[in-house]
Motif scaffolding. Structure first.
Motif, PDB file in Angstrom:
ATOM      1  N   MET A 194      45.913  47.643  44.759  1.00  0.00           N
ATOM      2  CA  MET A 194      44.713  46.828  44.979  1.00  0.00           C
ATOM      3  C   MET A 194      44.004  46.596  43.651  1.00  0.00           C
ATOM      4  N   GLY A 195      43.335  45.466  43.563  1.00  0.00           N
ATOM      5  CA  GLY A 195      42.662  45.180  42.319  1.00  0.00           C
ATOM      6  C   GLY A 195      41.445  44.295  42.500  1.00  0.00           C
ATOM      7  N   TRP A 196      40.681  44.193  41.450  1.00  0.00           N
ATOM      8  CA  TRP A 196      39.530  43.296  41.381  1.00  0.00           C
ATOM      9  C   TRP A 196      39.698  42.399  40.153  1.00  0.00           C
ATOM     10  N   PHE A 197      39.421  41.127  40.368  1.00  0.00           N
ATOM     11  CA  PHE A 197      39.373  40.139  39.303  1.00  0.00           C
ATOM     12  C   PHE A 197      38.014  39.465  39.379  1.00  0.00           C
ATOM     13  N   ARG A 198      37.659  38.745  38.337  1.00  0.00           N
ATOM     14  CA  ARG A 198      36.408  37.997  38.367  1.00  0.00           C
ATOM     15  C   ARG A 198      36.565  36.676  37.635  1.00  0.00           C
ATOM     16  N   GLU A 232      38.393  31.199  33.033  1.00  0.00           N
ATOM     17  CA  GLU A 232      39.536  31.544  33.855  1.00  0.00           C
ATOM     18  C   GLU A 232      39.286  32.873  34.571  1.00  0.00           C
ATOM     19  N   ARG A 233      40.005  33.045  35.659  1.00  0.00           N
ATOM     20  CA  ARG A 233      39.924  34.317  36.376  1.00  0.00           C
ATOM     21  C   ARG A 233      40.515  35.417  35.501  1.00  0.00           C
ATOM     22  N   GLU A 234      39.803  36.561  35.459  1.00  0.00           N
ATOM     23  CA  GLU A 234      40.262  37.640  34.602  1.00  0.00           C
ATOM     24  C   GLU A 234      40.345  38.955  35.361  1.00  0.00           C
ATOM     25  N   ASP A 282      28.552  40.307  33.008  1.00  0.00           N
ATOM     26  CA  ASP A 282      29.332  40.671  34.190  1.00  0.00           C
ATOM     27  C   ASP A 282      29.143  39.659  35.324  1.00  0.00           C
ATOM     28  N   THR A 283      28.243  38.717  35.146  1.00  0.00           N
ATOM     29  CA  THR A 283      27.995  37.707  36.168  1.00  0.00           C
ATOM     30  C   THR A 283      29.259  36.891  36.420  1.00  0.00           C
ATOM     31  N   ALA A 284      29.666  36.856  37.693  1.00  0.00           N
ATOM     32  CA  ALA A 284      30.903  36.159  38.060  1.00  0.00           C
ATOM     33  C   ALA A 284      31.098  36.262  39.568  1.00  0.00           C
ATOM     34  N   VAL A 285      32.039  35.485  40.059  1.00  0.00           N
ATOM     35  CA  VAL A 285      32.543  35.711  41.412  1.00  0.00           C
ATOM     36  C   VAL A 285      33.653  36.746  41.308  1.00  0.00           C
ATOM     37  N   TYR A 286      33.529  37.794  42.086  1.00  0.00           N
ATOM     38  CA  TYR A 286      34.495  38.887  42.067  1.00  0.00           C
ATOM     39  C   TYR A 286      35.444  38.746  43.260  1.00  0.00           C
ATOM     40  N   THR A 345      47.393  42.867  34.755  1.00  0.00           N
ATOM     41  CA  THR A 345      46.250  42.140  34.201  1.00  0.00           C
ATOM     42  C   THR A 345      46.418  40.629  34.358  1.00  0.00           C
ATOM     43  N   ASP A 346      47.608  40.177  34.644  1.00  0.00           N
ATOM     44  CA  ASP A 346      47.873  38.757  34.851  1.00  0.00           C
ATOM     45  C   ASP A 346      47.373  38.352  36.238  1.00  0.00           C
ATOM     46  N   ALA A 347      46.530  37.335  36.293  1.00  0.00           N
ATOM     47  CA  ALA A 347      45.963  36.890  37.562  1.00  0.00           C
ATOM     48  C   ALA A 347      47.022  36.293  38.490  1.00  0.00           C
ATOM     49  N   ARG A 348      48.235  36.120  38.000  1.00  0.00           N
ATOM     50  CA  ARG A 348      49.316  35.648  38.862  1.00  0.00           C
ATOM     51  C   ARG A 348      50.009  36.794  39.589  1.00  0.00           C
TER      52      ARG A 348
END
Length: 120
Positions: free
Chosen positions: A33-37, A43-45, A88-92, A102-105
């Protein structure tokens, strides 16, 4: 698997929030499981990930401030965010997959996202 993220909101710099991501299905424990933002115009990171047996890793900018954890009995992954900064402001987004890199793909599944806004 379906993912439902929650817990976002508006917080002042230095404050804390805890994000939750509830997963459907009986196979939650078999997924990393992971979190990106994703911040506006960026870009999504990758933010953080936790493996099936609990190993964790973080992007450098959140190390020491964010903690990812999972509760397999509740099919839920958490992201505790402390000492929040305006950057840190972002959509998570929470994510699940056979492996989360670490790759959003890398994820196989995505939640709908929850907005975190940190005011200065």
């Amino acid at each position: 698997v379906q993912l439902q993220a929650s817990g976002g909101g508006l917080v002042q710099a230095g404050g804390s929030l805890r994000l939750s991501c509830a997963a459907s299905g009986r196979t939650f424990s078999s997924y990393a499981m992971g979190w990106f933002r994703q911040a506006p115009g960026k870009e999504r990171e990758f933010v953080a990930a936790i493996g099936r047996i609990g190993g964790t890793y973080y992007t450098d900018s959140v190390k020491g401030r964010f903690t990812i954890s999972r509760d397999n009995a509740k099919n839920t992954v958490y992201l505790q965010m402390n000492s929040l900064k305006p950057e840190d402001t972002a959509v998570y987004y929470c994510a699940a997959g056979a492996a989360i890199w670490t790759d959003a793909r890398s994820p196989d599944y995505w939640g709908q996202g929850t907005l975190v806004t940190v005011s200065s």
